[in-house]
Structure formats: C-alpha cells, structure tokens
Design an enzyme around this catalytic site. Structure first.
Site, PDB file in Angstrom:
ATOM      1  N   ALA A  40     -93.154 -27.594  -6.804  1.00 49.21           N
ATOM      2  CA  ALA A  40     -91.789 -27.082  -7.009  1.00 49.21           C
ATOM      3  C   ALA A  40     -91.746 -25.560  -7.165  1.00 49.21           C
ATOM      4  O   ALA A  40     -90.815 -24.908  -6.690  1.00 49.21           O
ATOM      5  CB  ALA A  40     -91.188 -27.745  -8.241  1.00 49.21           C
ATOM      6  N   VAL A  41     -92.779 -24.988  -7.843  1.00 50.57           N
ATOM      7  CA  VAL A  41     -92.767 -23.525  -8.033  1.00 50.57           C
ATOM      8  C   VAL A  41     -92.874 -22.835  -6.677  1.00 50.57           C
ATOM      9  O   VAL A  41     -92.139 -21.895  -6.362  1.00 50.57           O
ATOM     10  CB  VAL A  41     -93.924 -23.093  -8.967  1.00 50.57           C
ATOM     11  CG1 VAL A  41     -93.969 -21.581  -9.101  1.00 50.57           C
ATOM     12  CG2 VAL A  41     -93.765 -23.742 -10.323  1.00 50.57           C
ATOM     13  N   PRO A 195     -45.847 -10.141 -10.034  1.00 50.18           N
ATOM     14  CA  PRO A 195     -44.533  -9.552 -10.335  1.00 50.18           C
ATOM     15  C   PRO A 195     -44.560  -8.343 -11.264  1.00 50.18           C
ATOM     16  O   PRO A 195     -43.531  -7.713 -11.475  1.00 50.18           O
ATOM     17  CB  PRO A 195     -43.774 -10.710 -10.973  1.00 50.18           C
ATOM     18  CG  PRO A 195     -44.831 -11.601 -11.521  1.00 50.18           C
ATOM     19  CD  PRO A 195     -46.033 -11.463 -10.636  1.00 50.18           C
ATOM     20  N   ASP A 218     -47.658   0.336  -4.343  1.00 49.51           N
ATOM     21  CA  ASP A 218     -46.204   0.183  -4.265  1.00 49.51           C
ATOM     22  C   ASP A 218     -45.557   0.359  -5.632  1.00 49.51           C
ATOM     23  O   ASP A 218     -46.210   0.190  -6.656  1.00 49.51           O
ATOM     24  CB  ASP A 218     -45.880  -1.239  -3.793  1.00 49.51           C
ATOM     25  CG  ASP A 218     -45.702  -1.290  -2.294  1.00 49.51           C
ATOM     26  OD1 ASP A 218     -45.681  -0.234  -1.660  1.00 49.51           O
ATOM     27  OD2 ASP A 218     -45.597  -2.423  -1.771  1.00 49.51           O
ATOM     28  N   LYS A 240     -41.792   2.481  -2.948  1.00 48.81           N
ATOM     29  CA  LYS A 240     -40.467   2.421  -2.342  1.00 48.81           C
ATOM     30  C   LYS A 240     -39.512   1.829  -3.366  1.00 48.81           C
ATOM     31  O   LYS A 240     -39.810   0.825  -3.982  1.00 48.81           O
ATOM     32  CB  LYS A 240     -40.495   1.517  -1.106  1.00 48.81           C
ATOM     33  CG  LYS A 240     -41.246   2.105   0.050  1.00 48.81           C
ATOM     34  CD  LYS A 240     -41.043   1.292   1.300  1.00 48.81           C
ATOM     35  CE  LYS A 240     -41.948   0.085   1.339  1.00 48.81           C
ATOM     36  NZ  LYS A 240     -41.854  -0.678   2.586  1.00 48.81           N
ATOM     37  N   GLY A 271     -46.510  -5.451  -4.774  1.00 44.56           N
ATOM     38  CA  GLY A 271     -45.895  -6.349  -5.752  1.00 44.56           C
ATOM     39  C   GLY A 271     -45.852  -7.751  -5.166  1.00 44.56           C
ATOM     40  O   GLY A 271     -45.769  -7.931  -3.953  1.00 44.56           O
ATOM     41  N   GLY A 272     -45.944  -8.755  -6.030  1.00 45.32           N
ATOM     42  CA  GLY A 272     -45.813 -10.144  -5.576  1.00 45.32           C
ATOM     43  C   GLY A 272     -46.917 -10.539  -4.626  1.00 45.32           C
ATOM     44  O   GLY A 272     -48.089 -10.259  -4.855  1.00 45.32           O
ATOM     45  N   ASP A 273     -46.531 -11.185  -3.529  1.00 45.36           N
ATOM     46  CA  ASP A 273     -47.489 -11.626  -2.513  1.00 45.36           C
ATOM     47  C   ASP A 273     -47.288 -10.764  -1.262  1.00 45.36           C
ATOM     48  O   ASP A 273     -46.152 -10.495  -0.878  1.00 45.36           O
ATOM     49  CB  ASP A 273     -47.229 -13.104  -2.180  1.00 45.36           C
ATOM     50  CG  ASP A 273     -48.237 -13.620  -1.171  1.00 45.36           C
ATOM     51  OD1 ASP A 273     -49.244 -14.198  -1.600  1.00 45.36           O
ATOM     52  OD2 ASP A 273     -48.032 -13.404   0.042  1.00 45.36           O
ATOM     53  N   THR A 301     -45.957 -14.641  -6.221  1.00 48.80           N
ATOM     54  CA  THR A 301     -44.725 -14.046  -5.692  1.00 48.80           C
ATOM     55  C   THR A 301     -43.590 -14.097  -6.715  1.00 48.80           C
ATOM     56  O   THR A 301     -43.431 -15.085  -7.450  1.00 48.80           O
ATOM     57  CB  THR A 301     -44.279 -14.735  -4.384  1.00 48.80           C
ATOM     58  OG1 THR A 301     -43.035 -14.161  -3.976  1.00 48.80           O
ATOM     59  CG2 THR A 301     -44.110 -16.236  -4.543  1.00 48.80           C
TER      60      THR A 301
HETATM   61  C1  LIG Z   1     -39.708  -5.946  -1.013  1.00 46.28           C
HETATM   62  S1  LIG Z   1     -39.521  -7.377  -1.954  1.00 46.28           S
HETATM   63  C2  LIG Z   1     -41.190  -7.765  -2.231  1.00 46.28           C
HETATM   64  C3  LIG Z   1     -41.402  -9.159  -2.710  1.00 46.28           C
HETATM   65  C4  LIG Z   1     -42.863  -9.421  -3.055  1.00 46.28           C
HETATM   66  N1  LIG Z   1     -43.690  -9.366  -1.902  1.00 46.28           N
HETATM   67  C5  LIG Z   1     -43.059 -10.739  -3.779  1.00 46.28           C
HETATM   68  O1  LIG Z   1     -43.726 -11.639  -3.251  1.00 46.28           O
HETATM   69  O2  LIG Z   1     -42.587 -10.847  -4.922  1.00 46.28           O
HETATM   70  C6  LIG Z   1     -38.970  -6.713  -3.472  1.00 46.28           C
HETATM   71  C7  LIG Z   1     -38.084  -7.655  -4.221  1.00 46.28           C
HETATM   72  O3  LIG Z   1     -38.853  -8.593  -4.942  1.00 46.28           O
HETATM   73  C8  LIG Z   1     -38.172  -8.956  -6.108  1.00 46.28           C
HETATM   74  N2  LIG Z   1     -39.025  -8.636  -7.263  1.00 46.28           N
HETATM   75  C9  LIG Z   1     -40.244  -8.097  -7.234  1.00 46.28           C
HETATM   76  N3  LIG Z   1     -40.743  -8.004  -8.488  1.00 46.28           N
HETATM   77  C10 LIG Z   1     -39.818  -8.514  -9.295  1.00 46.28           C
HETATM   78  C11 LIG Z   1     -39.745  -8.716 -10.700  1.00 46.28           C
HETATM   79  N4  LIG Z   1     -40.750  -8.381 -11.521  1.00 46.28           N
HETATM   80  N5  LIG Z   1     -38.626  -9.290 -11.214  1.00 46.28           N
HETATM   81  C12 LIG Z   1     -37.635  -9.662 -10.410  1.00 46.28           C
HETATM   82  N6  LIG Z   1     -37.631  -9.498  -9.081  1.00 46.28           N
HETATM   83  C13 LIG Z   1     -38.716  -8.934  -8.535  1.00 46.28           C
HETATM   84  C14 LIG Z   1     -36.885  -8.184  -6.138  1.00 46.28           C
HETATM   85  O4  LIG Z   1     -35.893  -8.977  -5.538  1.00 46.28           O
HETATM   86  C15 LIG Z   1     -37.229  -7.012  -5.265  1.00 46.28           C
HETATM   87  O5  LIG Z   1     -36.058  -6.423  -4.728  1.00 46.28           O
END
Ligand SMILES: C[S@@+](CC[C@H](N)C(=O)[O-])C[C@H]1O[C@@H](n2cnc3c(N)ncnc32)[C@H](O)[C@@H]1O
Length: 423
Positions: A40-41, A195, A218, A240, A271-273, A301
């Site tokens: 094994a070693v 978010p 962003d 933006k 932000g988000g996805d 998201t």
């Molecule tokens: C350009 S979109 C991008 C969405 C992003 N890709 C997502 O999956 O959440 C931006 C919008 O996402 C929403 N949003 C993003 N962060 C938020 C938060 N913390 N609370 C509420 N709405 C949010 C708002 O409607 C905002 O105008």
C-alpha cells in the site's frame, strides 16, 4: 581559517531524524523511478510518481490490488521477483523502497547511495537520502498551486496541516494572486455578487476575488468586500445608476477585453446574478470571441432574494406555482394575467405608474396584492404593500427609491408586512 570538511565525498554524514533537507520539486516526467515493494505504501507513492509523468518500475514478487490494476493497464512496469542487487537500480533517477523488511530496504538504500541515486526509504522514518513532503494540489481561479509541508518527522501532522491549509485556500482566506503578469492572455470571471449583503456573495465568487488583479465593479455589487482585498488590486468603478451611467456598457466590455488581454486576472463584480438582466451574456460572448478564458459564477438574484427579504416566496403551494421576472423597460403585453402567477419587476421604480396601469388595462385584478421591496438585504431595507391599483399612490407617497423590486401576486399575502397592513 578554513572549515573542516566533515566527510569524504561518497560518504555523507548519516541523516539525523530532525534533518529536513532541501525542498525540491523533482521533475520526473519521462524519468525512470524504481520502486521496490508492492504494498500500500508503494501504491500511494506510485500514484504521485505517475501523476508527474515518471516511468515507474515496481520490483516485487506480488502486487497489491491498486498496483496490479496499474500494471495490467500498462501504466507501470512490473518485475515479479525479489530485489536482486544494484543492477535493478541501473538508470534510475529516484529509488523508492518499501518492502516492509528493514534489512532489504536498508540494502536497497545503500545500493542507491553507492550509485548516487536519491532513495526514499519508507522504513527509515524519513532518514533515507530523500524524503516525501505531505502535499496537495489546490486549483485556484489564478491557476493551480501545490501546498507542501514537512512535518518534522511526523507525517500525520504534516498531512493534517496540508488538509487545513488546502481548506483555507478553498475558503478564500489567502491572497492567491499571481505576482507575475502573465505573458499571454489573462482571464475574466463574471461574478454574481448577490443583492448587496456580503454574506450573500458565493464562496466561488469570493475565491475569484482573492485571485484577481483587477476588479471591475458595479454600483449594486456588494462593495464592502472590496475593503478586504490587498491594496495592489486595481478597482475600476463602472457603477451605473439610473440616469447616471458612469461608463457605457460597450466601454465596460472593452475594459474587460483590454485588462484580460494585457495578462491580468479580472473579476467583473456585478449585483445579483450576471445572467439576470445583468448583461452577463453579452460580456461573455464578446470575451469568447476574443479568445479570453471566461468563467461565469452565478449569484443570488434580487429577483428572488428581494421578495424573500420581505418574507415573500416567489412560489408558494396553493398561491403560485410559477413566476416571471421582467425588466420594467420591456413591453408588458404578454405577461401572465393571473394572481396565482407571481410577477417580479426589476428597474421599475420610475415606471411604476405605467406598469400598474398597463397591468390593469390588460385585465389584472385591481385587488391583486403587491409589494415594493427597496434596498433588499442592505442597510435601510423597506417594504411597502398595497392592492395593485393603490400601489403607485402609496409608493410615491412614501418616496420609494431605487434599487427596488416590485412583486405582484397572491404570494405577497405570505409576507408579515401584508398581515400588518390589513386592519
Ligand atoms: C440592472 S438590474 C440587475 C439585476 C441583477 N442582475 C440581479 O440578478 O439582481 C438592477 C435592478 O435589480 C434590482 N435590485 C438589485 N439589487 C437590489 C436590492 N438590493 N434590492 C432591491 N432591488 C434590487 C433593482 O430592481 C435594480 O433596478
């Protein structure tokens, strides 16, 4: 005064138990390694030798299961007999002996020594002429690294340390950026930051940040995490906001192409996805077209986490079995008109009045429960609820602001805010 030479050439001082030697990375690709012993070693070490491309011969009357499989697959050469003498080691760059018989291992080690070939003697407790460090490969977004530890004569201690260091690296606890600008093209990770709450950034997203030279960020990304990055990491703010575009989308994409093209590792922190109304698809297509390696790391998201922050599930048994995410800038003609299908609007604050009138004109029930969740998972989160028909007046009355998600559908009644707003 000249230092006295401690030993004659060819007769090195015997290794001490605490001798840690010099750590080398032996490049064994295409080089002959002879292993004496088939248990094994040996199997464990042979796995590593094969990984690095060595030409392995195992000398042993019998082989354990793993070595038998490797021999049958032609991955090593098996000489099915006992060790006979120095001729067995001819041409070897490295020798490994683990027969389980101390005298045999000592003979192999002495023969290797005589022909000046390094030898790992598994029964000599690390006191052969070569030692194996406990090590593990860790794949980071900035490329693979190998963590190796010498346990000071305690291999289990070394293995434990390697495991915990690898786990720390995987958790993004260490700065793994390459300190050298790559000669060729770098890489881009499109990271969904969630978010806004840094706790909702994924582990994979954080690992990518720990490997980045440049972060293109962003406005709605979880910016607090940037404070934890080393000062040398370049931050490019392309934030933006509605009506205030710091950088046009085309220029953002060009920035990614330029920075990665110059050899840097780039995180595009969104932000988000990235793929939910985040223009991640366009950025990816452009990077693919330029031949730049790109990875998309999904995020939480706001379309789902926004309502959830106010206690609103986008689906709920008996209330809604589906939901639609809509950019408020789009035509609303074809959205489902049922209270039991949840509508989630992003980027809708400035168009709230027209969204609601279009829904009502299209046949939506004016009594449909609706909510606006501002700054979800961020400082100052606020939820406003109302019947659909009343939502614009109430929302504008309280001064609703971006970022916010608008939710329309029976699921809003699940929120504690809905219950609290009813008499
Ligand atoms: C350009 S979109 C991008 C969405 C992003 N890709 C997502 O999956 O959440 C931006 C919008 O996402 C929403 N949003 C993003 N962060 C938020 C938060 N913390 N609370 C509420 N709405 C949010 C708002 O409607 C905002 O105008």
């Amino acid at each position: 005064m000249t230092a006295e030479v401690a030993s004659r050439p060819g007769a090195p001082a015997p290794a001490r138990a605490d001798d840690m030697g010099l750590d080398l990375g032996l490049l064994l690709r295409g080089r002959r390694v002879v292993c004496v012993g088939g248990g094994a070693v040996t199997a464990r070490r042979v796995r590593r030798f094969l990984e690095v491309g060595a030409l392995v011969e195992v000398i042993s009357p019998v082989l354990g299961d793993e070595l038998s499989t490797l021999a049958a697959a032609g991955q090593l050469v098996w000489t099915p007999r006992r060790y006979v003498g120095p001729a067995d080691l001819a041409g070897a760059w490295l020798v490994h002996t683990a027969t389980g018989v101390t005298t045999v291992d000592a003979t192999v080690a002495a023969d290797a020594e005589a022909q000046r070939t390094f030898c790992i003697d598994a029964t000599a407790g690390g006191r052969g002429s070569a030692q194996v460090l406990s090590s593990r490969r860790v794949d980071t977004p900035a490329g693979p690294i190998r963590v190796a530890v010498h346990g000071g004569g305690d291999p289990r201690r070394a293995a434990g340390l390697v495991a915990s260091m690898a786990a720390d690296l995987a958790a993004g606890l260490h700065d793994v950026r390459s300190r050298r600008r790559r000669a060729g093209v770098g890489w881009v990770a499109l990271v969904g930051g969630g978010p806004g709450d840094p706790g909702l950034l994924t582990l994979a997203g954080w690992q990518a940040l720990r490997a980045a030279d440049v972060v293109v960020v962003d406005r709605l990304a979880p910016r607090e995490v940037l404070a934890d990055l080393p000062p040398e990491v370049r931050i490019i703010d392309v934030g933006k906001s509605p009506g205030n575009h710091l950088m046009r989308q085309e220029d953002i994409t060009e920035t990614l192409v330029r920075e990665a093209g110059a050899g840097w590792g780039v995180v595009r922190l969104k932000g988000g996805d990235p793929y939910v109304l985040g223009r991640g698809g366009e950025e990816r297509q452009r990077l693919d077209a330029e031949g730049i390696p790109v990875r998309v790391i999904p995020g939480v998201t706001s379309a789902i986490a926004g309502p959830a922050a106010a206690g609103i599930p986008v689906t709920h048994r008996g209330l809604a079995d589906g939901f639609t995410v809509i950019s408020a800038h789009d035509e609303l003609g074809s959205v489902p008109r049922r209270r039991d299908h949840t509508l989630v609007f992003l980027m809708g604050v400035s168009r709230l009045g027209s969204i609601v009138s279009t829904l009502l004109e299209g046949g939506h029930d004016p009594d449909t429960p609706a909510a606006i969740v501002e700054r979800a998972h961020r400082q100052g989160q606020r939820t406003t609820v109302a019947r659909l028909a009343d939502l614009p007046a109430i929302a504008y009355g309280v001064g609703v602001e971006n970022p916010a998600v608008i939710v329309v559908g029976d699921v809003v009644t699940v929120s504690p805010h809905w219950g609290a707003s009813r008499p």
